[in-house]
Motif scaffolding. Structure first.
Motif, mmCIF file in Angstrom:
data_model
loop_
_atom_site.group_PDB
_atom_site.id
_atom_site.type_symbol
_atom_site.label_atom_id
_atom_site.label_comp_id
_atom_site.label_asym_id
_atom_site.label_seq_id
_atom_site.Cartn_x
_atom_site.Cartn_y
_atom_site.Cartn_z
ATOM 1 N N MET A 1 -18.673 24.138 16.476
ATOM 2 C CA MET A 1 -17.652 24.842 15.722
ATOM 3 C C MET A 1 -18.351 25.827 14.778
ATOM 4 O O MET A 1 -19.285 25.473 14.076
ATOM 5 N N PRO A 3 -18.804 28.439 11.531
ATOM 6 C CA PRO A 3 -18.390 28.378 10.122
ATOM 7 C C PRO A 3 -17.050 29.058 9.867
ATOM 8 O O PRO A 3 -16.253 28.581 9.062
ATOM 9 N N ARG A 5 -14.554 29.250 11.943
ATOM 10 C CA ARG A 5 -13.513 28.349 12.463
ATOM 11 C C ARG A 5 -13.283 27.200 11.485
ATOM 12 O O ARG A 5 -12.163 26.784 11.243
ATOM 13 N N ARG A 6 -14.353 26.678 10.899
ATOM 14 C CA ARG A 6 -14.212 25.609 9.891
ATOM 15 C C ARG A 6 -13.377 26.095 8.709
ATOM 16 O O ARG A 6 -12.493 25.400 8.237
ATOM 17 N N ASP A 9 -9.760 26.340 9.740
ATOM 18 C CA ASP A 9 -9.151 25.012 9.857
ATOM 19 C C ASP A 9 -8.869 24.392 8.488
ATOM 20 O O ASP A 9 -7.802 23.817 8.262
ATOM 21 N N SER A 42 -14.988 19.509 2.373
ATOM 22 C CA SER A 42 -15.589 20.847 2.419
ATOM 23 C C SER A 42 -16.906 20.907 1.645
ATOM 24 O O SER A 42 -17.757 21.754 1.937
ATOM 25 N N PHE A 45 -20.549 20.263 3.690
ATOM 26 C CA PHE A 45 -21.196 21.185 4.613
ATOM 27 C C PHE A 45 -22.376 21.879 3.944
ATOM 28 O O PHE A 45 -22.290 22.317 2.808
ATOM 29 N N ILE A 49 -19.464 26.354 3.204
ATOM 30 C CA ILE A 49 -18.568 27.206 3.985
ATOM 31 C C ILE A 49 -18.058 28.330 3.093
ATOM 32 O O ILE A 49 -17.554 28.074 1.997
#
Length: 149
Positions: A1, A3, A5-6, A9, A42, A45, A49
């Motif tokens: 996936m 970054p 897309r994260r 989402d 979050s 990560f 992100i």
């Protein structure tokens, strides 16, 4: 996936929570719990992100969660003392039968105290990352009474 897309989402998750609370699809305390959970996720990560919505920062998610607390600290303590008294003075009819069937009549209601406890259970997930001193102080004030509830 990826970054991006994260970030998309997580943004969608935050928007869904805000909308569900606004429309009354979930109780505000449940929304606060999940917002704090997503904000905490979050933070895990590395590298961080980029492009996350403001509501998913520790400060903003905590501030929003604190706004969803339905009782004052004084009222939460008073409600807790009332609940404790009800439990201590309850007859056998108060409790569900052991090994028996339980039938719920009507809609299940959640007390304001339960909502306070749910939010306070999630606040520590982001509290060590809070930068705003006012929010940090409010969190500390709530966590100080958590043991009394």
């Amino acid at each position: 996936m990826t970054p991006n897309r994260r970030a998309e989402d997580l943004n969608l998750a935050a928007e869904a929570i805000l909308l569900a609370v606004k429309l009354g699809g979930v109780r505000a305390a449940v929304g606060a719990y999940w917002m704090l959970r997503i904000a905490a996720l979050s933070l895990r990560f590395d590298p961080p992100i980029s492009g996350l919505p403001q509501i998913l920062t520790p400060d903003a998610s905590a501030e929003w969660a604190l706004q969803q607390i339905p009782l004052t600290r004084e009222r939460a303590i008073a409600e807790s003392e009332i609940r404790r008294g009800e439990y201590l003075n309850a007859s056998e009819g108060f409790y569900a039968p052991v090994g028996g069937e339980v039938t719920l009549t009507g809609e299940v209601a959640f007390s304001g105290l339960q909502d306070v406890e749910l939010i306070l259970s999630a606040i520590p997930w982001v509290s060590s990352h809070i930068k705003d001193k006012e929010i940090e102080g409010e969190i500390r004030s709530w966590l100080e009474i958590q043991g009394d509830l």
